[in-house]
Design a protein around this motif. Structure first.
Motif, short mmCIF file in Angstrom:
data_model
loop_
_atom_site.label_atom_id
_atom_site.label_comp_id
_atom_site.label_asym_id
_atom_site.label_seq_id
_atom_site.Cartn_x
_atom_site.Cartn_y
_atom_site.Cartn_z
N SER A 144 -57.64 -48.14 -58.92
CA SER A 144 -57.15 -46.78 -58.71
C SER A 144 -56.60 -46.65 -57.30
CB SER A 144 -58.28 -45.76 -58.94
OG SER A 144 -59.30 -45.91 -57.98
N ARG A 145 -55.68 -45.69 -57.14
CA ARG A 145 -55.00 -45.44 -55.88
C ARG A 145 -55.49 -44.13 -55.27
NH1 ARG A 145 -52.99 -50.10 -54.35
NH2 ARG A 145 -54.52 -50.90 -55.83
N GLU B 196 -59.36 -42.41 -67.72
CA GLU B 196 -58.69 -42.16 -66.44
C GLU B 196 -59.28 -40.93 -65.75
OE1 GLU B 196 -56.01 -44.42 -69.16
OE2 GLU B 196 -57.24 -42.61 -69.34
N GLY C 255 -55.06 -40.84 -57.62
CA GLY C 255 -53.81 -40.68 -58.35
C GLY C 255 -53.70 -41.68 -59.48
N GLU C 256 -52.93 -42.76 -59.27
CA GLU C 256 -52.69 -43.77 -60.30
C GLU C 256 -53.98 -44.50 -60.67
OE1 GLU C 256 -50.23 -48.01 -60.79
OE2 GLU C 256 -49.99 -46.76 -59.01
N SER D 68 -55.21 -47.80 -63.24
CA SER D 68 -54.75 -48.90 -64.08
C SER D 68 -55.94 -49.68 -64.63
CB SER D 68 -53.85 -49.86 -63.27
OG SER D 68 -52.74 -49.17 -62.72
N ARG E 36 -61.26 -40.54 -61.98
CA ARG E 36 -60.93 -39.53 -60.95
C ARG E 36 -62.13 -38.64 -60.66
NH1 ARG E 36 -56.05 -39.57 -64.30
NH2 ARG E 36 -54.41 -40.67 -63.13
N ARG F 34 -48.87 -53.19 -52.02
CA ARG F 34 -49.96 -53.69 -52.85
C ARG F 34 -50.07 -55.20 -52.72
NH1 ARG F 34 -51.08 -51.73 -59.02
NH2 ARG F 34 -53.03 -52.84 -59.34
#
Length: 301
Positions: A241-242, A203, A219-220, A222, A207, A2
């Motif tokens: 986001s990941r 969240e 996935g993640e 923040s 997605r 990152r």
């Protein structure tokens, strides 16, 4: 790995209010008291526009008797305990002294931009919520402009804000995903965004929107920061986001094109005017620069 960057989005445009909204003062006599006080500063708003001094500061005036009959909103008070009032007025559409929030926000001092956002957002709500949703009776304005009360059934109604997520999507190679809206010209790209649905967490909205718009699984997620966006009544909630997948499948309805960008590639394309990003007014630009790690240059004229 990152890329190092700030933990949040500081100093977002439109997000700085005057010092204190002073909600405890919103009594039934407040507007009349403020109109009678020559120390009150009044902001005139006409269909989302305000009058300025050379485009770099809002024109604020003392109260006038006609303000008592206008739709008025108590904005709050500053550190010197000066009270601010917004009133809705009429103005010619072609008067150059009057400009809209999109044109003014970056040029105005942060607290003045925040005042205008507050006024425009609440007045936008008043414009389309003049009747009781329960019985259809014309409602009356109370609480210094922040509430509409139905005289027939006694119900009270408050300004609404529609939450929307807006996000950077970054893959394992630290590339940034940007999309081009179906109505935009070729080369204009932005972060993805979408409205929160009832019963949905923020969240989950991130997605869902990314999967629906470009087919990428996330996935993640923040949280990074938020920005009021009264066009007409949103608040933009910014996330990083990941990506768990990288194949792109734009839906064709909202997103016509989607691309992954490396930092050097995006910088080069922006400088050469091949890619255009959102203006600095928008949280989208702040999100892109958060991923990039520093301020991206504006393209040469």
């Amino acid at each position: 790995m990152r890329h190092p960057a700030a933990a949040a989005l500081p100093d977002l445009p439109l997000a700085t209010p005057i010092t204190d909204r002073a909600g405890h003062r919103r009594g039934p006599l407040l507007i009349a008291e403020l109109v009678a006080d020559p120390a009150t500063r009044v902001l005139e708003v006409a269909t989302g526009r305000a009058r300025t001094k050379g485009g770099s500061a809002l024109t604020l005036r003392a109260p006038e008797p006609a303000d008592a009959e206008r739709l008025a909103l108590f904005l709050g008070e500053d550190r010197e305990a000066t009270s601010y009032l917004a009133v809705e007025v009429e103005a010619a559409d072609d008067d150059p002294q009057w400009q809209g929030l999109r044109a003014l926000a970056v040029a105005l001092p942060a607290e003045q931009a925040g005042m205008l956002v507050q006024a425009v957002g609440v007045f936008n709500w008043h414009a389309v919520h003049q009747h009781c949703p329960r019985c259809g009776t014309q409602t009356e304005v109370v609480a210094a402009g922040y509430t509409r009360r139905c005289p027939a059934d006694g119900s009270e109604h408050w300004p609404r804000t529609d939450p929307a997520v807006i996000m950077t999507v970054v893959d394992d190679d630290d590339r940034l995903l940007l999309g081009r809206h179906a109505g935009w010209p070729s080369g204009r790209f932005s972060t993805l965004a979408g409205f929160v649905e009832p019963g949905e967490s923020l969240e989950s909205t991130v997605r869902r929107e990314v999967l629906e718009e470009v087919g990428v699984r996330i996935g993640e997620v923040s949280y990074l920061g938020s920005q009021p966006w009264p066009f007409p009544s949103s608040i933009m909630l910014g996330f990083d986001s990941r990506a768990l997948t990288t194949d792109l499948h734009p839906d064709g309805a909202e997103i016509a094109e989607a691309r992954w960008f490396e930092r050097a590639e995006l910088l080069d394309l922006v400088q050469r005017k091949v890619v255009g990003l959102s203006p600095r007014l928008s949280i989208s630009r702040a999100l892109v620069e958060h991923w990039y790690g520093e301020r991206l240059p504006d393209p040469p004229p």
